[in-house]
Design a protein around this motif. Structure first.
Motif, PDB file in Angstrom:
ATOM      1  N   PHE A  51      44.137  42.646  34.721  1.00  0.00           N
ATOM      2  CA  PHE A  51      44.223  43.926  33.891  1.00  0.00           C
ATOM      3  C   PHE A  51      45.957  44.333  33.669  1.00  0.00           C
ATOM      4  CE2 PHE A  51      40.219  45.435  36.427  1.00  0.00           C
ATOM      5  CZ  PHE A  51      39.463  44.765  35.511  1.00  0.00           C
ATOM      6  N   THR A  52      46.703  44.143  34.741  1.00  0.00           N
ATOM      7  CA  THR A  52      48.152  44.785  34.517  1.00  0.00           C
ATOM      8  C   THR A  52      48.811  43.908  33.545  1.00  0.00           C
ATOM      9  OG1 THR A  52      48.227  45.080  36.727  1.00  0.00           O
ATOM     10  CG2 THR A  52      50.211  45.060  35.804  1.00  0.00           C
ATOM     11  N   GLY A  53      48.631  42.522  33.338  1.00  0.00           N
ATOM     12  CA  GLY A  53      49.348  41.865  32.282  1.00  0.00           C
ATOM     13  C   GLY A  53      48.830  42.037  30.890  1.00  0.00           C
TER      14      GLY A  53
ATOM     15  N   VAL B 148      51.230  33.882  30.549  1.00  0.00           N
ATOM     16  CA  VAL B 148      50.990  32.717  30.874  1.00  0.00           C
ATOM     17  C   VAL B 148      50.109  33.045  32.424  1.00  0.00           C
ATOM     18  CG1 VAL B 148      52.586  31.093  30.233  1.00  0.00           C
ATOM     19  CG2 VAL B 148      53.313  32.793  31.656  1.00  0.00           C
ATOM     20  N   GLU B 149      49.085  32.415  32.554  1.00  0.00           N
ATOM     21  CA  GLU B 149      48.091  32.487  33.762  1.00  0.00           C
ATOM     22  C   GLU B 149      47.781  31.348  34.281  1.00  0.00           C
ATOM     23  OE1 GLU B 149      46.198  34.821  35.358  1.00  0.00           O
ATOM     24  OE2 GLU B 149      45.415  33.095  36.337  1.00  0.00           O
ATOM     25  N   ARG B 150      48.014  31.242  35.750  1.00  0.00           N
ATOM     26  CA  ARG B 150      47.797  30.279  36.398  1.00  0.00           C
ATOM     27  C   ARG B 150      46.334  29.518  36.337  1.00  0.00           C
ATOM     28  NH1 ARG B 150      48.386  30.302  42.791  1.00  0.00           N
ATOM     29  NH2 ARG B 150      46.135  31.093  42.516  1.00  0.00           N
TER      30      ARG B 150
ATOM     31  N   ALA C 270      41.839  39.455  41.040  1.00  0.00           N
ATOM     32  CA  ALA C 270      41.177  40.536  41.527  1.00  0.00           C
ATOM     33  C   ALA C 270      40.286  41.230  40.305  1.00  0.00           C
ATOM     34  CB  ALA C 270      41.976  41.714  42.282  1.00  0.00           C
ATOM     35  N   SER C 271      41.008  41.152  39.144  1.00  0.00           N
ATOM     36  CA  SER C 271      40.533  41.901  37.955  1.00  0.00           C
ATOM     37  C   SER C 271      39.111  41.408  37.690  1.00  0.00           C
ATOM     38  CB  SER C 271      41.426  41.590  36.713  1.00  0.00           C
ATOM     39  OG  SER C 271      42.662  42.396  36.951  1.00  0.00           O
ATOM     40  N   GLY C 272      38.669  40.048  37.930  1.00  0.00           N
ATOM     41  CA  GLY C 272      37.572  39.706  37.701  1.00  0.00           C
ATOM     42  C   GLY C 272      36.440  39.850  38.933  1.00  0.00           C
TER      43      GLY C 272
ATOM     44  N   GLY D 146      34.294  47.405  40.146  1.00  0.00           N
ATOM     45  CA  GLY D 146      34.300  47.830  38.874  1.00  0.00           C
ATOM     46  C   GLY D 146      34.457  49.425  38.898  1.00  0.00           C
ATOM     47  N   PHE D 147      34.936  49.836  39.754  1.00  0.00           N
ATOM     48  CA  PHE D 147      34.920  51.568  39.855  1.00  0.00           C
ATOM     49  C   PHE D 147      36.576  51.953  39.375  1.00  0.00           C
ATOM     50  CE2 PHE D 147      32.221  53.130  43.402  1.00  0.00           C
ATOM     51  CZ  PHE D 147      31.962  52.114  43.638  1.00  0.00           C
ATOM     52  N   ALA D 148      36.558  52.566  38.208  1.00  0.00           N
ATOM     53  CA  ALA D 148      37.776  52.983  37.548  1.00  0.00           C
ATOM     54  C   ALA D 148      37.976  54.465  37.693  1.00  0.00           C
ATOM     55  CB  ALA D 148      37.810  52.770  35.977  1.00  0.00           C
TER      56      ALA D 148
ATOM     57  N   ALA E 133      50.846  27.787  35.701  1.00  0.00           N
ATOM     58  CA  ALA E 133      51.333  28.410  36.611  1.00  0.00           C
ATOM     59  C   ALA E 133      52.710  28.479  36.344  1.00  0.00           C
ATOM     60  CB  ALA E 133      50.905  27.829  37.844  1.00  0.00           C
ATOM     61  N   VAL E 134      53.299  29.673  36.578  1.00  0.00           N
ATOM     62  CA  VAL E 134      54.961  29.789  36.442  1.00  0.00           C
ATOM     63  C   VAL E 134      55.346  29.126  37.975  1.00  0.00           C
ATOM     64  CG1 VAL E 134      56.611  31.099  36.451  1.00  0.00           C
ATOM     65  CG2 VAL E 134      54.839  31.513  34.782  1.00  0.00           C
ATOM     66  N   THR E 135      56.078  28.197  37.837  1.00  0.00           N
ATOM     67  CA  THR E 135      56.494  27.478  39.211  1.00  0.00           C
ATOM     68  C   THR E 135      58.055  27.895  39.532  1.00  0.00           C
ATOM     69  OG1 THR E 135      56.930  25.660  37.977  1.00  0.00           O
ATOM     70  CG2 THR E 135      54.901  25.670  39.056  1.00  0.00           C
TER      71      THR E 135
ATOM     72  N   GLY F 196      43.193  49.307  41.448  1.00  0.00           N
ATOM     73  CA  GLY F 196      43.893  49.064  40.322  1.00  0.00           C
ATOM     74  C   GLY F 196      43.299  49.023  38.994  1.00  0.00           C
ATOM     75  N   VAL F 197      41.744  49.188  39.083  1.00  0.00           N
ATOM     76  CA  VAL F 197      40.942  49.188  37.858  1.00  0.00           C
ATOM     77  C   VAL F 197      41.588  50.112  36.974  1.00  0.00           C
ATOM     78  CG1 VAL F 197      38.692  49.146  36.881  1.00  0.00           C
ATOM     79  CG2 VAL F 197      38.815  47.934  39.063  1.00  0.00           C
ATOM     80  N   GLY F 198      41.425  51.440  37.444  1.00  0.00           N
ATOM     81  CA  GLY F 198      42.148  52.472  36.361  1.00  0.00           C
ATOM     82  C   GLY F 198      43.414  52.376  36.189  1.00  0.00           C
TER      83      GLY F 198
END
Ligand SMILES: Cc1cc2nc3c(=O)[nH]c(=O)nc-3n(C[C@H](O)[C@H](O)[C@H](O)COP(=O)(O)OP(=O)(O)OC[C@H]3O[C@@H](n4cnc5c(N)ncnc54)[C@H](O)[C@@H]3O)c2cc1C
Length: 460
Positions: A44-46, A65-67, A74-76, A80-82, A216-218, A386-388
């Motif tokens: 969610f943040t990115g 860029v996503e690993r 955690a976002s998936g 699901g409480f926002a 992945a950013v290494t 962090g959802v909301g």
């Protein structure tokens, strides 16, 4: 998320989202590429940050860029409480940042939930979103006190958005055993979090944002024009970068000073029949949390299951660890507490269970700041809420990255320095001991001894 449901998916939400709308494959970063802003992490943040930047600065070259895959973290996998909640509760927020800042954060969160709802509608994102409200309940005398503290804090801020409820009032909303009182907040959403993450990714791409999965950013390397992010098959040269990796930022020693990883778990029943639903009377299908220090949360899912999570939250010394995504002992305890709360559902089977990494801070507040001023920023540490808030934090991060003066940069999420933890083994001993004390205090209905009582007071 290849679109094929199966054990590769850490959570039931991700399986469901991929079954309903198989996401497109997103190729890894290959070779060298120049962008204005690089975002690390497609949670969610990115994703919210890249959308905010693209909307505000058309033409800005942005890559995420996503690993693993979009919404893998955690976002998936969350409940699901926002919620408007930032930190542990409104009472806790007032105590930590003072009434003026707490009010500013709370009002900003109210607007953020509206924005999430409007954005999903405008973009045609089917995040299985509803606005049923949040019921927070007490299951013991010590929790009664916390419910009253929340109500007092809300009144003190002149917010007036928590409705006190007695036991029959709570039971009229959900017939759960042991509930003594509670409060209801109308402004709270429930979402399918994995579907929201996938929908945000598509919305970002429609705005010209490039998303590279399995990248992945290494390594990060300073560059005269900014920063270079190295991935196994490529390099992203960026003017600025945002680390939106939440718990996974454990890999960065300077962030690890104030960030630690907690493992959080959820179980979920089979779909209930109409007769089962009639036994719990959960007509409004709202989200429910209790007021333990380490709370339980539960909600109906869009296909009629009950999702039940929380309670045990062991610390992981090595950061996110896929081997800890499944813990049969903890799943068993969650099923037990579900069955005590809903004895009338003793013939309903628990069929799903999963876990995920939470990026936590000592204050339980998220933080947005510079790791390397003017080059690499971070936005993380939601401590399980962090959802909301990620949609608000994203706007803060976008302002910080573009050095745009805005009232958001005066929120305590930016101005308050994260509280560092002791280095070395002492940190783990303290965190482990704190977990044990809090868990025992919750189970017993109160802490024993001055240390336990002090700790509970600090976090309640
Ligand atoms: C079981 C559980 C239940 C929860 N329930 C709730 C809830 O109901 N309500 C609520 O508000 N919050 C809840 N939370 C917390 C919430 O899910 C998080 O606060 C939120 O999803 C954080 O989003 P994020 O984008 O910052 O992090 P994440 O979603 O974790 O995203 C970080 C991403 O970074 C990627 N990444 C990591 N390292 C690298 C690298 N080196 N290079 C590239 N990419 C990398 C990861 O693969 C991941 O996809 C829950 C969390 C869990 C685990």
């Amino acid at each position: 998320m290849s679109g094929v449901p199966g054990p590769a998916w850490p959570s039931w939400w991700q399986e469901r989202a991929a079954r309903r709308a198989p996401p497109p494959p997103r190729p890894p970063l290959e070779g060298s590429r120049d962008v204005d802003v690089a975002v690390v992490g497609a949670g969610f943040t990115g994703l919210w940050t890249s959308i905010t930047l693209a909307d505000r600065h058309p033409g800005l070259r942005i890559a995420v860029v996503e690993r693993e895959r979009v919404g893998f973290g955690a976002s998936g996998r969350n409940g699901g409480f926002a919620m408007t909640m930032v930190g542990r509760s409104i009472h806790d927020l007032v105590r930590k940042v003072g009434p003026r800042d707490a009010r500013a954060v709370h009002l900003a969160m109210g607007g953020t939930l509206n924005r999430i709802e409007r954005f999903c509608a405008a973009e045609g994102i089917d995040a299985e979103l509803s606005r049923p409200g949040l019921l927070t309940v007490s299951n013991g005398p010590e929790q009664d006190v916390r419910i009253e503290q929340d109500l007092a804090a809300s009144r003190r801020l002149g917010l007036d958005d928590l409705t006190p409820l007695d036991a029959p009032g709570c039971r009229a909303l959900v017939a759960a055993a042991g509930v003594r009182r509670g409060h209801l907040e109308e402004n709270a959403l429930l979402v399918n979090p994995a579907a929201l993450a996938l929908g945000l990714a598509a919305a970002a791409e429609r705005r010209g944002v490039a998303i590279h999965e399995r990248s992945a950013v290494t390594r990060l390397e300073g560059d005269p024009d900014g920063v270079v992010l190295h991935t196994p098959e490529g390099a992203l040269r960026a003017g600025r970068a945002l680390l939106a990796t939440n718990a996974y930022a454990h890999a960065v020693p300077r962030l690890r000073r104030f960030l630690f990883t907690v493992c959080a778990y959820i179980v979920c029943t089979e779909p209930l029949s109409d007769a089962h639903w009639a036994r719990v009377g959960w007509d409004r299908r709202l989200g429910v949390e209790d007021r333990r220090v380490m709370p339980h949360f539960h909600r109906p899912t869009p296909d009629g299951r009950i999702l039940w999570g929380g309670r045990d939250a062991p610390v992981s010394r090595v950061g996110p660890d896929p081997r800890r995504d499944r813990d049969p002992r903890i799943f068993g305890r969650l099923e037990q507490t579900f069955r005590s709360a809903f004895p009338q559902l003793d013939d309903v089977r628990v069929t799903e269970a999963w876990g995920g990494p939470v990026g936590a801070t000592v204050s339980c507040l998220p933080h947005v700041g510079w790791l390397h001023p003017g080059r690499v920023a971070y936005a993380l540490g939601y401590s399980g809420h962090g959802v909301g808030p990620s949609a608000l934090v994203a706007r803060v991060a976008a302002d910080l990255l573009m050095e745009r003066d805005s009232p958001l940069l005066r929120l305590p999420l930016v101005t308050r320095r994260p509280i560092p933890m002791p280095p070395g083994p002492l940190r783990w001993s303290l965190l482990d001991a704190a977990q044990r004390v809090l868990q025992a205090a919750d189970d017993r209905g109160g802490a024993r001894g001055p240390v336990g009582r002090g700790l509970v007071r600090l976090l309640q």
